[in-house]
Scaffold this motif. Structure first.
Motif, mmCIF file in Angstrom:
data_model
loop_
_atom_site.group_PDB
_atom_site.id
_atom_site.type_symbol
_atom_site.label_atom_id
_atom_site.label_comp_id
_atom_site.label_asym_id
_atom_site.label_seq_id
_atom_site.Cartn_x
_atom_site.Cartn_y
_atom_site.Cartn_z
ATOM 1 N N PRO A 170 -2.114 -14.969 -3.479
ATOM 2 C CA PRO A 170 -1.214 -14.277 -2.553
ATOM 3 C C PRO A 170 -0.418 -13.145 -3.232
ATOM 4 O O PRO A 170 -0.181 -13.175 -4.436
ATOM 5 C CB PRO A 170 -0.281 -15.393 -2.082
ATOM 6 N N ALA A 171 -0.019 -12.174 -2.447
ATOM 7 C CA ALA A 171 0.777 -11.028 -2.942
ATOM 8 C C ALA A 171 2.241 -11.440 -2.994
ATOM 9 O O ALA A 171 2.912 -11.517 -1.965
ATOM 10 C CB ALA A 171 0.584 -9.824 -2.024
ATOM 11 N N PHE A 172 2.732 -11.745 -4.195
ATOM 12 C CA PHE A 172 4.085 -12.281 -4.375
ATOM 13 C C PHE A 172 4.998 -11.327 -5.130
ATOM 14 O O PHE A 172 6.205 -11.584 -5.242
ATOM 15 C CB PHE A 172 4.033 -13.583 -5.181
ATOM 16 N N ASN A 173 4.456 -10.272 -5.722
ATOM 17 C CA ASN A 173 5.290 -9.461 -6.610
ATOM 18 C C ASN A 173 4.717 -8.060 -6.772
ATOM 19 O O ASN A 173 3.584 -7.791 -6.368
ATOM 20 C CB ASN A 173 5.426 -10.152 -7.974
ATOM 21 N N THR A 174 5.516 -7.199 -7.368
ATOM 22 C CA THR A 174 5.128 -5.789 -7.492
ATOM 23 C C THR A 174 3.971 -5.589 -8.458
ATOM 24 O O THR A 174 3.221 -4.614 -8.317
ATOM 25 C CB THR A 174 6.327 -4.945 -7.940
ATOM 26 N N THR A 175 3.802 -6.496 -9.426
ATOM 27 C CA THR A 175 2.628 -6.395 -10.302
ATOM 28 C C THR A 175 1.357 -6.429 -9.458
ATOM 29 O O THR A 175 0.401 -5.689 -9.717
ATOM 30 C CB THR A 175 2.609 -7.568 -11.315
ATOM 31 N N ALA A 192 1.247 -5.777 -6.080
ATOM 32 C CA ALA A 192 1.242 -4.660 -5.124
ATOM 33 C C ALA A 192 0.895 -3.325 -5.779
ATOM 34 O O ALA A 192 0.385 -2.422 -5.118
ATOM 35 C CB ALA A 192 2.609 -4.567 -4.435
ATOM 36 N N ASP A 193 1.156 -3.199 -7.074
ATOM 37 C CA ASP A 193 0.794 -1.957 -7.773
ATOM 38 C C ASP A 193 -0.708 -1.705 -7.739
ATOM 39 O O ASP A 193 -1.148 -0.562 -7.879
ATOM 40 C CB ASP A 193 1.247 -2.027 -9.244
ATOM 41 N N THR A 194 -1.507 -2.760 -7.594
ATOM 42 C CA THR A 194 -2.963 -2.638 -7.718
ATOM 43 C C THR A 194 -3.710 -3.165 -6.501
ATOM 44 O O THR A 194 -4.716 -2.602 -6.096
ATOM 45 C CB THR A 194 -3.431 -3.389 -8.989
ATOM 46 N N PHE A 195 -3.213 -4.250 -5.919
ATOM 47 C CA PHE A 195 -3.868 -4.859 -4.753
ATOM 48 C C PHE A 195 -2.916 -4.759 -3.566
ATOM 49 O O PHE A 195 -1.811 -5.306 -3.610
ATOM 50 C CB PHE A 195 -4.212 -6.333 -5.032
ATOM 51 N N HIS A 222 4.921 -0.042 -3.420
ATOM 52 C CA HIS A 222 4.342 -0.131 -4.759
ATOM 53 C C HIS A 222 2.907 0.350 -4.791
ATOM 54 O O HIS A 222 2.486 0.993 -5.753
ATOM 55 C CB HIS A 222 4.513 -1.541 -5.343
ATOM 56 N N TYR A 223 2.134 0.022 -3.747
ATOM 57 C CA TYR A 223 0.752 0.466 -3.780
ATOM 58 C C TYR A 223 0.675 1.992 -3.769
ATOM 59 O O TYR A 223 -0.047 2.602 -4.572
ATOM 60 C CB TYR A 223 -0.062 -0.139 -2.629
ATOM 61 N N TYR A 224 1.447 2.610 -2.902
ATOM 62 C CA TYR A 224 1.370 4.074 -2.784
ATOM 63 C C TYR A 224 2.198 4.815 -3.824
ATOM 64 O O TYR A 224 2.084 6.030 -3.959
ATOM 65 C CB TYR A 224 1.708 4.504 -1.349
ATOM 66 N N VAL A 278 14.923 -9.011 -10.977
ATOM 67 C CA VAL A 278 14.979 -8.459 -9.632
ATOM 68 C C VAL A 278 13.914 -9.211 -8.832
ATOM 69 O O VAL A 278 12.743 -9.248 -9.239
ATOM 70 C CB VAL A 278 14.710 -6.942 -9.628
ATOM 71 N N SER A 279 14.345 -9.833 -7.748
ATOM 72 C CA SER A 279 13.418 -10.657 -6.962
ATOM 73 C C SER A 279 12.189 -9.862 -6.544
ATOM 74 O O SER A 279 12.281 -8.664 -6.264
ATOM 75 C CB SER A 279 14.130 -11.187 -5.705
ATOM 76 N N GLN A 280 11.043 -10.544 -6.525
ATOM 77 C CA GLN A 280 9.747 -9.949 -6.159
ATOM 78 C C GLN A 280 9.248 -8.925 -7.174
ATOM 79 O O GLN A 280 8.219 -8.310 -6.975
ATOM 80 C CB GLN A 280 9.802 -9.300 -4.755
#
Lengths: 232, 232, 232, 232
Positions: free
Chosen positions: A111-116, A118-121, A217-219, C167-169
Motif C-alpha cells: 500500500p501507498a503509505f508514505n512519500t518514498t 509516492a515519489d515513484t509509484f 509527490h508523484y508530480y 513528519v507524518s507520511q
C-alpha cells in the motif's frame, strides 16, 4: 548486434546484487530496442559473478533467440508479453527480493503509505492474482505476463505511473523507460515493502495516503511540472 | 588422501560466512566419497578465518577419524548417520543461521509459500521433533540424525526433493548431490524462513502453495524436463 | 565563498550512505553561517557517488540561490524555515531512513524507552501531523517546516533537547549545533526507531522512561555537568 | 604498565564494531589483572576509528585512574563493582546492541529457546530491574553494578554459567574469563535476542528448553567433560 544495449542491460543486471536485490541467480533485467523490435536479456541461471556483456541474449518479441550462445532467462516470455502490451517501457526487472516476496506470499498489495512510495509509484503496488492450474500447466511464463496485464486493466492502472507489480505466490516485476530505471523501481518497491510491513505491525489504523499527497509527490518528480533534481 | 574432496569441502565451508550463514564457528560442511565410504568434514571449533584445506578431517561412516590431526566437528555422528540413510547425497551442511533457528525454536515447519521455496524444496521444510531426555543423554549427535530420518519416514518425504530439515530447539541441516549444492540449499532455507516469517505476520490466511505450483517450479529446475539454466 | 562550510556540509552528506541512512539520493544535509545569514545545502537529485564539494549550493534564508550551478535540494524551503525559527542550530538533515519512515507512515511518535534514546533525545521524538491538502498544494516544502515548528510549539518542546522530528507520511528531520551533529542525531533516531519497534511487539506494557532517567542520561552527556567523554 | 593487557583490551574493543555490536562510541570493553588489582578500560567517548592501544586507561577497583591521559569510560564504576563481586571474571563488555536493547526496553529476560543459547548461557539471560530514582541520582554507574549483582543473588544464578545480563531500560553487560570471551558472549547474547524475538512472534506456545538439553549443550562446551573443539 545491439552492442550498446547489451552493455546497458549488463550493467543494469550487475546493479541487482549491488543493491541487495538478488541471491544467487534469482533475478534478471532486460532492455528493448523498440525500432528493431528486439530485446536483450540475461542468460538463464548464470551467477552474477560469472556474467559478461557478451553473454547477453538477443530475442524477438515472440521470445525466439536471435543472437547468443546461451539460453535466455526462463522468464523471457513474461518480458516479451509485457513489452508487447506496455508499449512505452524500455526495460524490465524481475527479482525474488525478500520483502517483496513476503507481500507476494501473502497475496497482498504494497500500500501507498508514505512519500518514498509516492515519489515513484502513484498508486498501491498491486498483487496480481495467483495463476490457475491451467495457466501454470500451459505456457506458464507467458501467462504470468498475461495475469499482470489483466490486473492492470481490471484496476484501470497506468503502467507508467505504477511501474511495477507483484505476482502472488511469486515476486516482483518492475519496469521503466530504461533498464536502469526499472532497476531503480525494483529497489523502491523493496524498500517500501519493508517500511509498509513495519507500519502495518505498528498500528491497525488506515494509513492510506490521500490522493493530494500522491499527486504532489508523484508530480514533483514526474511530468512537465517536475521540479526535483537538475534540468537535463 | 581425498585431496580434491578436501578442497571441495573446504571451499563449501568458506561459503558459509560469505553467505551470512554463520557467526564464529557455528556451522560445518562435509562431503562424501561414496566409493571409498569415507567423508571429509570441518574440524571442530576452528574459526573460519583460521581454516585451511589441510585441516579437513577424513572419517568413516561410523565416525572414526581415518586421517587428520584435529578433532572432527562434534556433529560428525549426525553427518555419518545421514550419509548411511540418505544414500544418494554427496554433501551435508549444518548451521545456526538465525531465521532457521527462529523456526526451530518455535518447533515450526517452514511452509511452502512461494516459488523461491518451490524452486528448491518440493514440500514444507519439516521441523523434526525435539529429542527426548534419553536420546540427548545417550549418543546425542547420532540420535539427532535418527530423529531426522524418522521424521522423513513418518511423513513419507523424499530426501532428494526435500533437501533439508530443521531439528526443533536446534537448527537446520541441509544436504545435496555435492557439498556446494548443500550450501546452496542452506541459503535457500534461510531465505524462505525469513520471507515466511514476514508473510505469517502479514496475514492469518492460509498461504500454502497448491501442488500444481510446487510441481511446476520444482520440475522447472529439476529432473528430465527441467528447462531453467544452461545445458550441461 | 563559504569554502570551509561547503567542505563540512559535503562531508556530512557523505556520512549518510556510510551510516546506511540513504538509498539513492534520498537525503540531504545543510549547514549555516549565522553571521552571513547563508546556508550551504546538497544539490537536488545528485547521487552520493557523483557528489563533489564544489557542487554544494549556497542559499539565503528565503531559499534564493546565492552561489552554485545546480538546483539546491527540493527540501531547501524546509531547511530555510527551520533555520529561521530554531535560531541556535547549525545543521539540518533529512533522510528517508527505513525505520524512521515506518513510524512516520504510522503517524506515531518514537517513544523514549531506553538510555540510548535519553542520551540524545530528552523526550519522545514527535511525529508532526500530516499536512492538509491546502498546505500541500501551496508552498509544500515551506509548509513542512511550518508544521514541524507548530508541533514543537504545541507540545512546548525545546528544539535543542529534542533535536529531531518525524513528519507524518514522510520521514525524519534532525538538526544540531553542526551538520555533523545533525547527522549523528539522524542515526540515533533511526536506531531508536528500530529498537522501539521491536520493544512494542514484545509487550503491551507501558515502557515510557521515568523523567529521572531521562534527566540522568540526557544531562550525563549535555550541559554544564556533563561527564561523558573527554574535556575539550 | 600492563602493556599486554592493554593490547588485549584494545583488540577486544575493536572487535565490537567488526561484530556489528556498536554504533559510534556506544560500547566498552575492560580486562583485569587480578594480581595487581587493576583493570584496563576504553576511554570515554572516543570513536573506534580513532582509538589506539596507548589510549587505554588503567584504573583500580575503586575506579581511580592509575595511568592514562584520558577519562575512562563513564561506565567504569559498573565494571569495578562487577570485578569485585564476580571474582573469577577477567573481562567485561557493555554495548547498546539493538536486539539486546529491545529486550532491555521491554524489561524482559532473553529466554533459553535453543542450543545456540545453551551452548553459552546455561539459563535465561536475566533482565535486571530498572534502577530507582534514588539509585539513579546517587552513584548511578556504581548502582548499575549493584543491581546486576542483586539480580544474580536473588535468582541464585552462577555468573560463570550465565555470563551476561540485561539492565532494564538500558542494555546488555557480558563478561568472561578474558576480554575476548566477554566479547564473544556479547555477540551470542545479541544473536539469541534476535532469534528469540522472532520465535516469540511465531507462536504463543511455551518454548523454554528442558533442563536436560541445557545440561547437554552447556556441558558439551564447558567443564571437564567438554568435547566440542580441539584439545588445548
Amino acid at each position: 548486434m545491439l552492442e550498446s544495449l547489451k552493455q546497458e542491460v549488463y550493467e543494469a543486471n550487475m546493479q541487482l546484487p549491488e543493491l541487495d536485490l538478488v541471491s544467487f541467480t534469482w533475478g534478471n533485467v532486460s532492455g528493448i530496442d523498440r525500432e528493431k523490435g528486439l530485446f536483450v536479456i540475461k542468460p538463464s541461471g548464470v551467477p552474477y559473478a560469472d556474467l559478461h556483456v557478451e553473454d547477453m541474449v538477443v530475442v524477438d518479441l515472440d521470445g525466439n533467440v536471435v543472437e547468443g550462445d546461451l539460453n535466455p532467462s526462463s522468464d523471457t516470455p513474461t518480458h516479451a508479453y509485457l513489452y508487447k502490451k506496455f508499449e512505452k517501457i524500455g526495460g524490465i526487472v524481475h527479482t525474488h527480493s525478500p520483502w517483496a516476496v513476503s507481500f507476494a506470499s501473502a497475496n497482498m498489495d504494497i500500500p501507498a503509505f508514505n512519500t518514498t512510495h509516492a515519489d515513484t509509484f502513484y498508486t498501491d503496488i498491486p498483487a496480481a492474482r495467483a495463476l490457475t492450474e491451467e495457466e501454470i500447466n500451459s505456457a506458464y511464463e507467458l501467462n504470468t505476463g498475461k495475469v499482470i496485464v489483466e490486473e492492470f486493466e481490471r484496476r484501470g492502472l497506468d503502467y507508467e505511473a505504477t511501474p511495477g507489480t507483484l505476482v502472488s505466490q511469486h515476486g516482483p516485476f518492475t519496469w521503466g523507460a530504461t533498464p536502469e530505471k526499472a532497476v531503480y523501481n525494483a529497489k523502491v518497491l523493496e524498500v517500501v515493502a519493508e517500511v509498509d510491513y513495519h507500519a502495518l505491525q505498528l498500528t491497525k489504523q488506515n494509513l492510506d495516503l490521500p490522493k493530494y499527497l500522491l499527486d504532489k509527490h508523484y508530480y514533483r518528480k514526474h511530468g512537465a511540472n517536475a521540479y526535483y533534481g537538475q534540468k537535463k
